[in-house]
Write a protein that holds these residues in place. Sequence first.
Motif, mmCIF file in Angstrom:
data_model
loop_
_atom_site.group_PDB
_atom_site.id
_atom_site.type_symbol
_atom_site.label_atom_id
_atom_site.label_comp_id
_atom_site.label_asym_id
_atom_site.label_seq_id
_atom_site.Cartn_x
_atom_site.Cartn_y
_atom_site.Cartn_z
ATOM 1 N N UNK A 107 76.011 -37.037 -82.579
ATOM 2 C CA UNK A 107 76.276 -37.633 -81.276
ATOM 3 C C UNK A 107 76.290 -39.144 -81.376
ATOM 4 N N UNK A 108 77.285 -39.774 -80.779
ATOM 5 C CA UNK A 108 77.361 -41.231 -80.754
ATOM 6 C C UNK A 108 76.749 -41.783 -79.470
ATOM 7 N N UNK A 109 77.039 -41.105 -78.344
ATOM 8 C CA UNK A 109 76.495 -41.573 -77.073
ATOM 9 C C UNK A 109 76.408 -40.422 -76.097
ATOM 10 N N UNK A 110 75.608 -40.614 -75.070
ATOM 11 C CA UNK A 110 75.448 -39.624 -73.998
ATOM 12 C C UNK A 110 75.986 -40.260 -72.730
ATOM 13 N N UNK A 111 76.896 -39.550 -72.054
ATOM 14 C CA UNK A 111 77.481 -40.076 -70.819
ATOM 15 C C UNK A 111 77.146 -39.166 -69.661
ATOM 16 N N UNK A 112 77.094 -39.756 -68.456
ATOM 17 C CA UNK A 112 76.830 -38.945 -67.259
ATOM 18 C C UNK A 112 78.148 -38.424 -66.705
ATOM 19 N N UNK A 113 78.086 -37.731 -65.594
ATOM 20 C CA UNK A 113 79.282 -37.093 -65.021
ATOM 21 C C UNK A 113 80.321 -38.108 -64.556
ATOM 22 N N UNK A 114 79.915 -39.360 -64.364
ATOM 23 C CA UNK A 114 80.858 -40.410 -63.972
ATOM 24 C C UNK A 114 81.422 -41.169 -65.173
ATOM 25 N N UNK A 115 81.024 -40.741 -66.371
ATOM 26 C CA UNK A 115 81.532 -41.376 -67.570
ATOM 27 C C UNK A 115 80.759 -42.604 -68.009
ATOM 28 N N UNK A 116 79.645 -42.882 -67.340
ATOM 29 C CA UNK A 116 78.828 -44.040 -67.723
ATOM 30 C C UNK A 116 77.933 -43.666 -68.903
ATOM 31 N N UNK A 117 77.784 -44.585 -69.845
ATOM 32 C CA UNK A 117 76.929 -44.345 -71.009
ATOM 33 C C UNK A 117 75.465 -44.380 -70.579
ATOM 34 N N UNK A 118 74.782 -43.270 -70.781
ATOM 35 C CA UNK A 118 73.364 -43.158 -70.450
ATOM 36 C C UNK A 118 72.507 -43.595 -71.634
ATOM 37 N N UNK A 119 72.925 -43.197 -72.811
ATOM 38 C CA UNK A 119 72.181 -43.549 -74.015
ATOM 39 C C UNK A 119 73.177 -43.689 -75.162
ATOM 40 N N UNK A 120 72.938 -44.663 -76.022
ATOM 41 C CA UNK A 120 73.782 -44.879 -77.186
ATOM 42 C C UNK A 120 72.914 -44.751 -78.423
ATOM 43 N N UNK A 121 73.343 -43.908 -79.341
ATOM 44 C CA UNK A 121 72.564 -43.675 -80.551
ATOM 45 C C UNK A 121 73.017 -44.631 -81.635
ATOM 46 N N UNK A 122 72.119 -45.492 -82.048
ATOM 47 C CA UNK A 122 72.443 -46.462 -83.080
ATOM 48 C C UNK A 122 72.400 -45.844 -84.459
ATOM 49 N N UNK A 123 72.874 -46.594 -85.401
ATOM 50 C CA UNK A 123 72.883 -46.164 -86.795
ATOM 51 C C UNK A 123 71.518 -46.458 -87.413
ATOM 52 N N UNK A 124 70.919 -45.465 -88.022
ATOM 53 C CA UNK A 124 69.628 -45.704 -88.667
ATOM 54 C C UNK A 124 69.702 -45.297 -90.133
ATOM 55 N N UNK A 125 69.065 -46.105 -90.970
ATOM 56 C CA UNK A 125 69.081 -45.817 -92.396
ATOM 57 C C UNK A 125 67.814 -45.079 -92.790
ATOM 58 N N UNK A 126 67.936 -44.287 -93.843
ATOM 59 C CA UNK A 126 66.814 -43.508 -94.352
ATOM 60 C C UNK A 126 66.210 -44.166 -95.592
ATOM 61 N N UNK A 127 66.777 -45.291 -96.023
ATOM 62 C CA UNK A 127 66.237 -46.001 -97.167
ATOM 63 C C UNK A 127 67.258 -46.198 -98.269
#
Length: 155
Positions: A36-56
């Motif tokens: 998942x890259x982002x979570x949007x609500x029913x109006x298409x607004x971004x509720x949460x954006x998942x950033x890139x995280x490294x594992x090392x």
Amino acid sequence: GRMAIGQDKLRVTPLQMAMVAEAVANNGMLVKPHLTRKIVDSDGRTVDSLGRSTMGRVMKTSTAQAVNQMMQHVTRNGTAAGAGLQTLGVPVAGKTGTAEIGEGNNTAWFIAFAPANNPRVVVAVTIAKTPEQGAAVAAPIARDVMRYLLNHPTP
């Protein structure tokens, strides 16, 4: 001696192989995969954006850069040279694999990223139970997927 990558009882998933290619593409840093890259609500607004995280760091930068150069050679002059990857118009880094399971029964795969010097896409293709080699059947599929992804970037 030479080491064969992808032979015999290779117990990895396509996602793990994509992560190998991505670690090389990211100069040795392993990135945490997510669907998942982002979570949007029913109006298409971004509720949460998942950033890139490294594992090392999984390899030295110099090692990753050397492997990148070797993988570019695979697509230009090596085992995948005939797969038409140069038609993408950007340098591609790739690695073929053919795990021979039995007579005429291979698991063929190809991992790649492009553009090789500034990667935007990473692809892993695995084809089970084929008499073919990775360069013959998996690399052309990777080429077509990368062509689509490079020409249709996600927002």
